[in-house]
Design a protein around this motif. Structure first.
Motif: not given
Length: 261
Positions: A255-259
């Motif tokens: 989720r962090f990488l996508e954001r």
């Protein structure tokens, strides 16, 4: 009341007025099915230390922002207020608020202390964005609960504005690179765990980078608070393994990488 976007539970989060980090990190960290609503801790005091104390002195007014939202837990995403209040007064306040509102109240300070105890960490190192006076209160808070602070790595403030207590908390001008640089100075620490202080400090990138720099748990105030709130809603069978999974980013890294791609 519909909880279509948070069927597993709803976290009420109280965040300092100028903090731009807490909501983003907690939304990234929360497990699928849990959601949050955010309220702002507001104070008209000009001095940083006065604002921090003012936040906890007016909690009822701040909580009123949530109205009748069906909250499962309320998280107080500010550590500085806990430092000034101290353990006994903080515990009494959290218990009082829990009884008054019928849901658990968890401060960021309490969450970090609980996480450290789950990790059996007695000797700790701190990464601090705080000015000297606030850091003294912070160190006293941890030691009063039995932790020994072995080292403090100060995050370098890039501008004069960042250290001006009249305009904002100094943490708000700092980025991940400054935190990672400070974390690197602790590569030889004998501490059992490292704590990244300040809920306004961006820490998720730092947590993902930490295993390459240190061979011990590194946690932040936002991660500890979110884990503690989530674990209150849905307790893990093995709290230590659950927390270590959070620290490693097992559930939130993607989720962090996508954001932040």
């Amino acid at each position: 009341m519909s909880l279509e976007y948070s069927p597993q539970g709803l976290v009420g989060l109280l965040t300092p007025q100028a903090n731009t980090t807490v909501e983003a990190e907690v939304q990234t960290l929360l497990p699928t099915g849990m959601g949050l609503v955010n309220g702002r801790l507001v104070s008209h005091q000009s001095q940083l230390e006065d604002r921090l104390q003012d936040y906890f002195a007016n909690l009822d007014a701040h909580i009123a922002q949530f109205g009748d939202a069906p909250l499962s837990v309320i998280g107080l995403a500010v550590t500085g207020a806990s430092y000034f209040m101290g353990l006994e007064k903080e515990a009494a306040l959290l218990q009082k608020m829990s009884l008054s509102y019928g849901v658990p109240f968890i401060s960021a300070g309490l969450a970090v202390r609980q996480a450290l105890k789950v990790l059996n960490a007695k000797h700790i190192a701190l990464v601090s964005p705080y000015p000297h006076s606030l850091m003294l209160h912070s160190k006293a808070y941890w030691t009063s609960d039995g932790f020994e602070v072995l080292e403090v790595a100060q995050v370098v403030k890039p501008t004069e504005e960042a250290s001006n207590p009249h305009t904002s908390h100094p943490v708000y001008s700092l980025g991940s690179e400054a935190v990672i640089q400070s974390l690197q100075t602790l590569s030889g620490t004998q501490a059992d765990a490292v704590v990244l202080l300040g809920t306004g400090l961006p820490t998720l990138r730092c947590l993902l980078a930490a295993p390459q720099m240190l061979k011990k748990p590194v946690l932040s105030c936002n991660l500890a608070l979110t884990w503690c709130c989530a674990n209150t809603i849905d307790p893990a069978q093995d709290a230590k393994q659950s927390l270590l999974g959070w620290i490693e980013g097992a559930q939130w890294k993607q989720r962090f990488l996508e954001r932040c791609a």
